[in-house]
Design a protein around this motif. Structure first.
Motif, PDB file in Angstrom:
ATOM      1  N   TRP A 192       0.700  -3.065  11.057  1.00  8.16           N
ATOM      2  CA  TRP A 192       1.416  -2.784   9.814  1.00  8.16           C
ATOM      3  C   TRP A 192       1.499  -1.285   9.519  1.00  8.16           C
ATOM      4  N   ASN A 193       1.046  -0.438  10.481  1.00  6.00           N
ATOM      5  CA  ASN A 193       0.995   1.018  10.278  1.00  6.00           C
ATOM      6  C   ASN A 193       0.209   1.372   9.024  1.00  6.00           C
ATOM      7  N   ALA A 194      -0.885   0.616   8.802  1.00  5.31           N
ATOM      8  CA  ALA A 194      -1.673   0.797   7.582  1.00  5.31           C
ATOM      9  C   ALA A 194      -3.091   1.272   7.871  1.00  5.31           C
ATOM     10  N   GLN A 219      -0.326 -13.062   3.576  1.00  4.24           N
ATOM     11  CA  GLN A 219      -0.189 -13.113   5.027  1.00  4.24           C
ATOM     12  C   GLN A 219       0.174 -11.766   5.653  1.00  4.24           C
ATOM     13  N   GLY A 220       0.410 -10.739   4.838  1.00  2.00           N
ATOM     14  CA  GLY A 220       0.814  -9.475   5.435  1.00  2.00           C
ATOM     15  C   GLY A 220       0.651  -8.315   4.480  1.00  2.00           C
ATOM     16  N   ILE A 221       0.877  -7.113   5.026  1.00  2.76           N
ATOM     17  CA  ILE A 221       0.779  -5.864   4.263  1.00  2.76           C
ATOM     18  C   ILE A 221       2.107  -5.128   4.404  1.00  2.76           C
ATOM     19  N   GLY A 222       2.555  -4.543   3.316  1.00  3.17           N
ATOM     20  CA  GLY A 222       3.708  -3.646   3.364  1.00  3.17           C
ATOM     21  C   GLY A 222       3.261  -2.241   3.007  1.00  3.17           C
ATOM     22  N   VAL A 223       3.668  -1.276   3.796  1.00  2.00           N
ATOM     23  CA  VAL A 223       3.344   0.132   3.533  1.00  2.00           C
ATOM     24  C   VAL A 223       4.622   0.833   3.105  1.00  2.00           C
ATOM     25  N   LEU A 280       0.850  -1.200   0.000  1.00  2.00           N
ATOM     26  CA  LEU A 280       0.000   0.000   0.000  1.00  2.00           C
ATOM     27  C   LEU A 280       0.882   1.245   0.000  1.00  2.00           C
ATOM     28  N   ALA A 281       0.373   2.324  -0.593  1.00  2.00           N
ATOM     29  CA  ALA A 281       1.081   3.604  -0.577  1.00  2.00           C
ATOM     30  C   ALA A 281       0.111   4.717  -0.934  1.00  2.00           C
ATOM     31  N   GLN A 282       0.430   5.917  -0.494  1.00  2.00           N
ATOM     32  CA  GLN A 282      -0.278   7.134  -0.909  1.00  2.00           C
ATOM     33  C   GLN A 282       0.750   8.128  -1.400  1.00  2.00           C
TER      34      GLN A 282
END
Length: 855
Positions: free
Chosen positions: A219-221, A250-254, A145-147
């Motif tokens: 995940w700070n998401a 299994q996970g999220i990367g920000v 994810l990203a903004q």
């Protein structure tokens, strides 16, 4: 059947539907016309539907992968519609779409190169010029994810290299047009989705359900509403194409832009990181450093190269691991890694229930390898010890695969022979009936020959008529009363007996039941493997990381690279730096040794003004500095004898002459656009390469712009800058700018020829040697002569400040000012009266006159 097809097609209106019919996948109507054009296959007509002829085209099922690869490469999406029901003779066989293949959701090894990834991305245009991004590699177990700001979208697309980009149907006209231009330039397929699918609340709920958690805070998401909206559409689309949820995620990367070393699209292109300027895969930096033994190792190494972090913690860990491996362990580990299968992709296909039997066998064999690898990596270095722990596969998983999969399974489950003997008693019993079939038929044949006295009686089988007893016409009168005629041939009669009929029913039903049992057992096996997906993903990542580290260790030893030293003070200090790609090409062609050069930039000296001849090596020198900085940032040894690096946040490049006519940008406009981006985004910790800025316009305009840009980079931006130029006026720049220094690429003249020394020396160059380079390029002698005369006139006029010289006037010695000495000598000579000795003397005299004229 057409009613069934039209019902299925209505669910996939914008997708090519491959409709299984026996041994072919058929396409109908508009799909058939389009496929025939794209695949160069035959278009036919058969029957009518709704009063219109049925246009159709098809491909064999056994060769479908090659056709799918071509369609996906062309940006098409394909729905695979399989026969899932049994043939009953009552109406069409039941069919359904089992999966949809799109450019961004590929998992098949047949459709993907081992070293490339298929990335699916979604973008959501939010308020206040903010864009939400979500992307995933379906074979990888992490969603990103990203903004970002709207004007940064191009950089994010270049960084992630998506194969397919999802966007809302309700984009603003300006944003949609810009999105199309970006995707066209990067070769990305654009896919439109309904606006309601881009919903932040829906996206957050989907992410929580996927990860089975109550909060995204781990995940700070949690505070990324625009990214959540993009994730909603992304997950819905991925689940639609795969036919089920992505249980292996299994996970999220920000990701945040300020965490990564900034590599704009122009930098990736100019440094030829993964593609040459002509679009080829080699020779590139990646092709030089990639000596991995597995596809997943190559993909991870590529990821490290394209997304290095500004923070040096990860780079230091990788350098420590490479240093430990260089002691000798890398050779042992690489030998054991060799031949390993792609666990990462197989694990994803297990989670999606798309894995094939032979892939499971390959997985079982590789899990045995990883277990033997673990002790060799343990204890070398903290990170390697951690990888060693993750290399150990779950014991129950490897044991299950060993028991369940046959040693030589069939390619497809429907062919049978996939499940190992001894795994299931019922399947073994059904197989025993089939295995005993030949023995029973031979025994029956011998008994019937003895009972009937027919010596040539045969018991046989075919798929159309089943089992039968064949008797020649001359022996029909010996047939017993219990024989029942099954088929009459020209020279024989075929019969069935009650005993044979009973066995036929039992044998044929056993075959069908065995295949059905195998399918059920295989599906059950995939279900039993689901709890192991997370552990298998960890094994895949550990094996890929170990493979990539061993490759970097091997490269550092083979190519004599050194470990970079990271310091806190601003500096780029390189001793005997080399361009790895150019050096490798020179070694391949035996064209000589690469000339290494030093580079020293620090707080007191931030800019080098580089002059020298074309072909002298200015661009190679500049690029090698950038490549060394990039390799160090990713945690690799670097092509130099020594290297000290301070903090670096970006590498910006303005190199080469090109245009972008599709987007109405001339060569000079593109040059100025890239220069503007650098001036806006560069910081004191950035490395900037400027090659021949200002050459696309008039001399005075170009010189003025080059001077102003150099001043901005030196005085305000204060970035580390390599500024190559042919404007000798800029060699005066360091006299008034104390953090700049003149250097030049050495060259030497030999007669009218030039020898490039490829060495960076202090001070400015004395000449550009353009005419000598033109001579090497094969420019006609008359043109070179004209250019020499014009250059001399320009230099004379420049020295006495005269008016501008006519650049297109003929050279002075060709104007009507009388014959030259050479011409006079030739006119006075009569070849017919010369003796051989006189002719030789005259030839020497003419040659002397020619040399004097040339001077």
């Amino acid at each position: 059947m057409m009613q069934q097809y039209l019902g299925i097609k209505a669910q996939y209106p914008d997708t090519l539907v491959l409709y299984r019919m026996g041994d072919f996948y058929e396409l109908f109507f508009a799909d058939a016309t389009k496929a025939a054009r794209l695949l160069d296959i035959t278009l036919t007509q058969r029957g009518q539907s709704g009063g219109e002829p049925v246009v159709m085209a098809g491909v064999p099922f056994h060769a479908v992968e090659s056709y799918l690869a071509k369609l996906v490469k062309l940006g098409e999406s394909v729905a695979i519609c399989e026969q899932v029901g049994e043939v009953t003779g009552k109406g069409p066989v039941e069919r359904k779409v089992v999966r949809v293949i799109t450019p961004g959701t590929l998992t098949d090894s047949e459709l993907l190169s081992d070293k490339t990834e298929s990335v699916l991305m979604a973008v959501h245009q939010g308020p206040r010029n903010v864009c939400g991004l979500a992307w995933i590699n379906v074979t990888h177990g992490e969603l990103q994810l990203a903004q970002c700001a709207s004007d940064e979208l191009g950089d994010w697309l270049a960084r992630t290299s998506p194969s397919e980009l999802l966007h809302s149907a309700a984009l603003g006209a300006g944003f949609e047009e810009r999105l199309k231009q970006l995707c066209a330039g990067l070769g990305v397929t654009l896919t439109m989705r309904a606006q309601w699918q881009f919903d932040p609340a829906l996206g957050q709920r989907k992410l929580l359900e996927l990860l089975k958690v109550a909060s995204l805070a781990s995940w700070n998401a949690q505070d990324l509403p625009m990214a959540h909206a993009a994730a909603a559409a992304l997950l819905a689309y991925a689940e639609h194409t795969q036919g089920q949820p992505l249980s292996h995620v299994q996970g999220i990367g920000v990701q945040h832009d300020d965490e990564l070393l900034h590599l704009p699209p122009s930098t990736r292109r100019n440094l030829e990181l993964t593609q040459t300027l002509r679009g080829e895969a080699a020779p590139t930096l990646f092709s030089v450093v990639d000596s991995c033994m597995t596809g997943m190792g190559s993909r991870l190494l590529r990821h490290w190269l394209l997304e290095p972090r500004r923070d040096r913690t990860t780079a230091r860990s990788r350098l420590a691991a490479i240093t430990a491996l260089r002691a000798g362990a890398w050779q042992v580990l690489r030998e054991k890694i060799k031949g390993s299968t792609d666990i990462e992709r197989i694990t994803a296909r297990i989670a999606l229930r798309q894995v094939r039997p032979r892939e499971l066998l390959a997985l079982q064999l590789t899990l045995g390898k990883t277990e033997r690898l673990a002790p060799d990596a343990d204890g070398l270095e903290p990170w390697l010890t951690q990888l060693a722990g993750e290399l150990r596969p779950p014991p129950s998983c490897a044991g299950l695969l060993t028991r369940a999969i046959a040693p030589e399974p069939a390619a497809l489950v429907r062919d049978g022979g996939v499940i190992a003997s001894g795994f299931d008693a019922e399947l073994d019993e059904l197989r025993a009936i089939q295995d005993n079939c030949d023995g029973f038929l031979l025994d029956l044949e011998q008994r019937e020959r003895a009972r009937t006295g027919i010596a040539n009686l045969r018991v046989q089988f075919n798929k159309v008529h089943g089992f039968y007893i064949e008797v020649t016409q001359g022996q029909v009168d010996k047939v017993p009363p219990d024989y029942r005629r099954r088929q009459t041939l020209k020279n024989a009669e075929r019969f069935i007996t009650p005993e044979l009929k009973s066995f036929e029913d039992k044998a044929l039903s056993a075959q069908e039941r065995a295949l059905a049992r195998e399918r059920w057992l295989y599906e059950s096996l995939l279900e039993q493997l689901q709890p192991h997906v997370a552990a298998l993903t960890r094994v895949a990542r550990a094996l890929a990381a170990l493979d990539a580290l061993c490759a970097l260790a091997e490269r550092s030893l083979t190519l004599a690279w050194c470990a970079p030293q990271f310091v806190n003070e601003p500096c780029i200090d390189i001793r005997a730096g080399r361009h790895p790609v150019v050096q490798a090409r020179l070694a391949e062609t035996s064209a000589g040794a690469f000339i290494a050069n030093h580079t020293n930039l620090d707080a007191r000296q931030r800019m080098q003004v580089i002059t020298g001849p074309n072909m002298g090596g200015k661009s190679t020198y500049m690029r090698q500095v950038a490549i060394i900085v990039l390799l160090a940032a990713m945690g690799s040894y670097v092509p130099a004898d020594a290297c000290r690096l301070g903090p670096v946040d970006a590498i910006h490049t303005r190199i080469g002459a090109a245009d972008d006519l599709a987007n109405a940008q001339s060569t000079f406009m593109l040059e100025m656009t890239e220069a503007a981006q650098i001036l806006h985004r560069a910081t004191p910790n950035s490395l900037v390469l400027m090659d021949e800025i200002g050459r696309g316009t008039s001399t005075f305009d170009g010189l003025a712009l080059a001077s102003a840009i150099a001043t901005q980079l030196h005085d305000r931006t204060q970035a580390f800058t390599l500024f190559a130029t042919h404007y000798f006026e800029l060699t005066e720049f360091p006299l008034k700018h104390h953090r700049a220094l003149n250097v030049h690429v050495s060259a030497a003249e030999s007669g009218r020829d030039i020898v490039f020394l490829h060495e960076i020396a202090p001070g400015p160059a004395s000449r550009s040697y353009g005419i000598q380079v033109a001579r090497l390029a094969g420019v006609p002698a008359a043109v070179l002569h004209h250019a020499q005369q014009t250059l001399a006139a320009l230099e004379r006029n420049a020295s006495i400040s005269q008016t501008q010289v006519d650049l297109f006037a003929p050279p002075p010695d060709t104007q009507s000012t009388g014959p030259s000495a050479l011409e006079s000598g030739l006119a006075a000579m009569d070849p017919d009266t010369l003796t051989p000795r006189e002719a030789l003397d005259a030839l020497y005299a003419l040659k002397k006159l020619a040399r004097e004229d040339a001077r």
